[in-house]
Design an enzyme around this catalytic site. Structure first.
Site, PDB file in Angstrom:
ATOM      1  N   ARG A  16     -15.413 -43.861  75.408  1.00  0.00           N
ATOM      2  CA  ARG A  16     -15.539 -42.798  74.389  1.00  0.00           C
ATOM      3  C   ARG A  16     -14.332 -42.761  73.451  1.00  0.00           C
ATOM      4  NH1 ARG A  16     -16.483 -37.396  77.368  1.00  0.00           N
ATOM      5  NH2 ARG A  16     -15.205 -38.412  78.955  1.00  0.00           N
ATOM      6  N   GLU A  17     -13.832 -43.939  73.098  1.00  0.00           N
ATOM      7  CA  GLU A  17     -12.656 -43.999  72.232  1.00  0.00           C
ATOM      8  C   GLU A  17     -12.891 -43.270  70.906  1.00  0.00           C
ATOM      9  OE1 GLU A  17     -13.964 -46.449  73.939  1.00  0.00           O
ATOM     10  OE2 GLU A  17     -12.408 -47.598  74.944  1.00  0.00           O
ATOM     11  N   LEU A  18     -14.113 -43.404  70.382  1.00  0.00           N
ATOM     12  CA  LEU A  18     -14.389 -42.801  69.079  1.00  0.00           C
ATOM     13  C   LEU A  18     -14.324 -41.280  69.157  1.00  0.00           C
ATOM     14  CD1 LEU A  18     -15.106 -43.314  66.143  1.00  0.00           C
ATOM     15  CD2 LEU A  18     -17.513 -43.152  66.766  1.00  0.00           C
ATOM     16  N   GLY A 436     -26.963 -16.987  80.425  1.00  0.00           N
ATOM     17  CA  GLY A 436     -26.524 -17.595  81.685  1.00  0.00           C
ATOM     18  C   GLY A 436     -25.066 -17.947  81.741  1.00  0.00           C
ATOM     19  N   CYS A 647     -34.059 -23.179  73.840  1.00  0.00           N
ATOM     20  CA  CYS A 647     -33.080 -23.060  72.760  1.00  0.00           C
ATOM     21  C   CYS A 647     -33.671 -23.448  71.424  1.00  0.00           C
ATOM     22  CB  CYS A 647     -31.908 -23.987  72.927  1.00  0.00           C
ATOM     23  SG  CYS A 647     -31.425 -24.360  74.532  1.00  0.00           S
ATOM     24  N   GLU A 669     -34.383 -18.847  70.677  1.00  0.00           N
ATOM     25  CA  GLU A 669     -33.487 -18.790  69.536  1.00  0.00           C
ATOM     26  C   GLU A 669     -34.237 -18.271  68.322  1.00  0.00           C
ATOM     27  OE1 GLU A 669     -31.627 -22.461  68.020  1.00  0.00           O
ATOM     28  OE2 GLU A 669     -31.968 -21.430  66.125  1.00  0.00           O
ATOM     29  N   HIS A 698     -23.824 -20.369  68.219  1.00  0.00           N
ATOM     30  CA  HIS A 698     -23.206 -21.579  67.679  1.00  0.00           C
ATOM     31  C   HIS A 698     -22.075 -21.240  66.726  1.00  0.00           C
ATOM     32  CE1 HIS A 698     -27.321 -22.519  68.881  1.00  0.00           C
ATOM     33  NE2 HIS A 698     -26.777 -23.627  69.342  1.00  0.00           N
ATOM     34  N   CYS A 730     -28.466 -18.255  73.111  1.00  0.00           N
ATOM     35  CA  CYS A 730     -28.317 -19.318  74.117  1.00  0.00           C
ATOM     36  C   CYS A 730     -27.100 -18.969  74.977  1.00  0.00           C
ATOM     37  CB  CYS A 730     -28.158 -20.671  73.405  1.00  0.00           C
ATOM     38  SG  CYS A 730     -28.298 -22.091  74.517  1.00  0.00           S
TER      39      CYS A 730
HETATM   40  N1  GLN Z   1     -28.466 -21.139  81.221  1.00  0.00           N
HETATM   41  C1  GLN Z   1     -27.900 -22.097  80.339  1.00  0.00           C
HETATM   42  C2  GLN Z   1     -26.626 -21.557  79.713  1.00  0.00           C
HETATM   43  O1  GLN Z   1     -26.543 -20.401  79.478  1.00  0.00           O
HETATM   44  C3  GLN Z   1     -28.859 -22.446  79.252  1.00  0.00           C
HETATM   45  C4  GLN Z   1     -28.307 -23.506  78.355  1.00  0.00           C
HETATM   46  C5  GLN Z   1     -29.282 -24.010  77.345  1.00  0.00           C
HETATM   47  O2  GLN Z   1     -30.278 -23.404  77.074  1.00  0.00           O
HETATM   48  N2  GLN Z   1     -29.001 -25.140  76.753  1.00  0.00           N
HETATM   49  O3  GLN Z   1     -25.710 -22.274  79.432  1.00  0.00           O
HETATM   50 ZN    ZN Z   2     -30.396 -22.429  75.012  1.00  0.00          ZN
END
Ligand code: GLN
Ligand code: ZN
Length: 759
Positions: A16-18, A436, A647, A669, A698, A730
């Protein structure tokens, strides 16, 4: 003589050098020149590895994403970035991730949207187009790499994303038709091909994977128009499809005026003989025969026997290659010194796949004797895998064969369950919860690494994780959330964590694959029948529950997601493998329930991405995927509340299947689209409970309570308030507590406002 070539090589480097170089640059720890030097070295090493091929890809390398590179090549970057000053590199990363190295906030811009590259787990930056989009050639970078490749002494074959697929993957920001841009983009491609030809390029690889999707008349016409025009360029075009059969597009593809056609024979089942006939006497047929998206050794003798007649007939007009770019597999199996040797002998990563290609071509060109030892070693490995007792677990096969539809059915319909659950859980209206995970802090990652490397014993590690759980629980109580989670500190990854505890899995140490930008994943290798030797999460969840009177949600990853994010055995149908996973997770669900956990969330983050590229195959997939979820989840009592999380929210086309999963609550989402994604619920009366994500995890932004109330009110127009939950989009593991706490505080405040208004 059959020719060999490659469609693309992994960019990230064997270690994973990049990734590390790019991230150091972003952090300002390294300069642009350092980054570019690492990139140059990686390319040089990659070409060296491929030097034995007749044609070697150039332009497949990328600092972040090859579609973003294509946008730059076509002089097509979003206005918001083009207006900023700064180097090309700065602008490149601004489109990729919103900011470049050392950017002040004034220079930060909205990052380009990212989405999945066809049905893979690689993500590209979506080109943004509108009616005014213009293109202009900017080939300096590609030409520089071409010069490097020539220096490296290989025969370069530039790799380009073709014009039709480029537009197909773009998104229109106004209502304009992307295809209207074809006339504008073709001259730029034409100029590019002329430029490459002037540099002495003989062949270019024009990637048009859109050819394996359902194309309507307009898109088919676009292919015709594009290649009528480009076919006249003074070099040869290898029209390249992958990820599936051409099927009803075969005639179209083979009829285009190009010098060669590449088809994926691993995921495809096109009639190769008839394609060869259509291509006629002077065009090249390239067959993708080595699986570019999986890590199992090919059966070289079988392949050689199957291909020999075609090789005899086509001579040097038969080209052999991996099915697609090797971007989707790890670099080098030889670094896996700790992998179980029996299983390692069944595997091939990118370098080993190129070696398979070499052996296969020589077997065809020079006769089997020329590569006798290689073929024998390969045959032995293939036979060892077929015969291995470790792959088979008769008990598991029997259990999977004994699955009945009843196992996927709840005792009572949702409405009845909901009453019992409400009484049992005593939740308020608009209950609040999270998805979660809580922030994976430096301390957590350090402890995990120390434990993995044997520098921290298991007891101490468990103590550290429990301390994290205590912290999360305390925070959630302070914030006033209604349904708590333990925070998942003990999980490195939502799939790997379960894979590590299941029989039938092995793990590589360096088997990284690029997911997006500098982010890599290390998919676990599912090689055999799946069994759960013992409970995997119960101790953590019951510990967390012991700390609070609030309901604690048990967290599991669902079978479809585990399947879609693993390298999966290719010796049985995926649906069967998925059912074995379903049985294993079902066992965990029932253990959690027996341990007194009343709410269990089963994440199916990857259910949608498993959808086949062809619509006609969707139902078949959804049937078994949904059934696997039902078998996993639905063995519980009415009082036990099942949640699932996804998600994404492009549900329009699969909402019926999602409803059929029959989870009591689904969290999705939606915040990034201002709940627009809930439009589907105007058409379809979703019967159960929903938590439309109100807070975009995000972004570091803290949502405003009024905004949350507004979003939820929008949701309440489609789904009755009694069936709505309030939660983020998420998991929060990539965030910091300093962002998470105020954000959740506002979310909880908003839920209270909603309750007051409803009262
Ligand atoms: N339960 C996971 C978290 O909260 C769900 C992650 C995901 O949906 N990608 O990280
Ligand atoms: Zn998610």
């Amino acid at each position: 003589m059959a020719q060999t070539h490659n469609l693309g090589f992994p960019r990230i480097g064997p270690r994973r050098e990049l990734k590390f170089a790019v991230e150091a640059y972003w952090k300002g720890e390294a300069g642009a020149n350092d980054l570019l030097a690492v990139a140059r070295d990686l390319r040089a090493a990659n070409w060296q590895h491929q030097a034995a091929l007749d044609y070697v890809p150039v332009g497949d390398f990328s600092l972040y994403d090859h579609l973003l590179d294509t946008s730059f090549l076509l002089g097509h970057l979003p206005d918001r970035v083009a207006r900023l000053d700064g180097s090309r590199l700065d602008n490149y990363f601004r489109v990729a991730r919103g900011r470049s190295a050392g950017d002040s906030d004034a220079h930060a811009v909205r990052a380009g949207e990212m989405t999945k590259w066809f049905d893979t787990n690689y993500h590209y930056i979506v080109p943004e187009v509108d009616a005014d989009t213009q293109f202009s050639l900017d080939a300096d970078e590609l030409l520089a790499q071409l010069a490097e490749a020539k220096q490296a002494g290989v025969t370069p074959k530039p790799v380009l994303v073709g014009p039709v697929t480029y537009l197909w993957l773009s998104k229109s920001r106004d209502e304009s038709d992307r295809l209207d841009l074809l006339d504008r983009i073709l001259p730029v491609y034409r100029e590019l091909l002329d430029t490459l030809a002037a540099q002495g390029v003989d062949w270019v690889q024009m990637d048009e994977p859109a050819l394996v999707t359902d194309l309507d008349a307009d898109w088919r016409q676009a292919f015709e128009a594009a290649y009528q025009s480009l076919g006249a360029a003074p070099l040869k075009i290898l029209l390249t499809s992958y990820f599936g059969p051409l099927a009803d597009n075969a005639e179209l593809a083979a009829g285009l005026p190009v010098a060669g056609l590449h088809v994926d024979t691993v995921l495809g089942n096109d009639d190769i003989e008839s394609l060869a006939d259509t291509l006629g006497e002077d065009r090249v047929l390239s067959l993708g025969v080595i699986a570019g998206r999986n890590i199992w050794k090919a059966d070289l003798s079988e392949l050689a026997d199957r291909l020999q007649p075609l090789a005899d007939r086509l001579g040097d007009r038969l080209w052999l290659a991996p099915s697609c770019s090797l971007l989707h597999v790890p670099v080098d199996l030889d670094t896996e010194t700790e992998l179980d040797p029996e299983i390692r002998n069944w595997l091939a990563f990118a370098l080993q796949k190129l070696d398979e290609l070499r052996v296969l071509a020589r077997a065809l060109n020079d006769g089997r004797d020329a590569v006798r030892a290689d073929l024998e070693a390969n045959a032995e490995a293939v036979a060892s895998r077929r015969a291995s007792r470790r792959v088979d677990n008769p008990e598991v096969k029997q259990a999977a064969a004994a699955i009945t539809p009843d196992m996927g059915k709840r005792h009572s319909p949702y409405a009845e369950r909901a009453k019992k659950q409400r009484a049992h859980l005593a939740l308020p209206l608009y209950p609040t919860t999270t998805i979660g995970s809580f922030p994976q802090t430096k301390d957590i990652r350090k402890a995990r690494l120390a434990h993995k490397r044997g520098r921290m014993n298991t007891e101490e590690y468990a103590e550290r994780m429990k301390a994290e759980i205590r912290h999360s629980v305390r925070e959630q109580e302070k914030l006033g959330l209604d349904v708590l989670v333990h925070g998942e500190p003990e999980r490195n990854d939502m799939v790997e964590y379960f894979g590590e505890q299941l029989e039938g899995y092995v793990f590589s140490r360096h088997g990284w694959v690029q997911s997006y930008g500098s982010r890599c994943v290390k998919p676990p290798i599912l090689f055999g029948d799946i069994k759960r030797p013992k409970a995997m999460t119960v101790d953590w969840i019951t510990y967390a529950q012991s700390l609070t009177d609030k309901p604690m949600k048990g967290m599991l990853t669902g079978p479809v997601t585990i399947l879609n994010w693993s390298f999966v055995r290719d010796d049985q149908r995926e649906s069967e493998t998925c059912m074995q996973l379903a049985l294993a997770i079902r066992g965990e669900v029932l253990d959690l329930e027996a341990a007194g956990v009343n709410i269990i969330q089963i994440d199916e983050a990857a259910l949608r991405e498993g959808l086949p590229l062809r619509r006609s195959r969707w139902q078949e997939y959804l049937d078994w995927a949904v059934e696997a979820f039902r078998v996993t989840a639905n063995g519980v009592a009415d009082e036990t509340q099942i949640h699932t999380h996804m998600c994404y929210s492009e549900f329009n086309d699969i909402i019926e299947a999602i409803a059929h999963m029959d989870a009591d609550v689904i969290t999705i989402e939606t915040s990034r689209s201002n709940m627009e994604l809930l439009d589907v619920f105007d058409r379809f009366a979703y019967p159960n409970e929903i938590g439309p994500g109100v807070y975009d995890i995000h972004s570091p932004n803290v949502p405003d309570p009024d905004q949350v109330v507004k979003l939820m009110s929008q949701a309440a127009r489609r789904i009755p308030g009694e069936r709505l939950w309030v939660n983020p989009d998420c998991g929060l593991k990539t965030r910091q507590w300093a962002e998470v706490s105020p954000a959740l505080k506002n979310m909880v405040a908003a839920a209270r406002t909603l309750r007051d208004r409803a009262a």
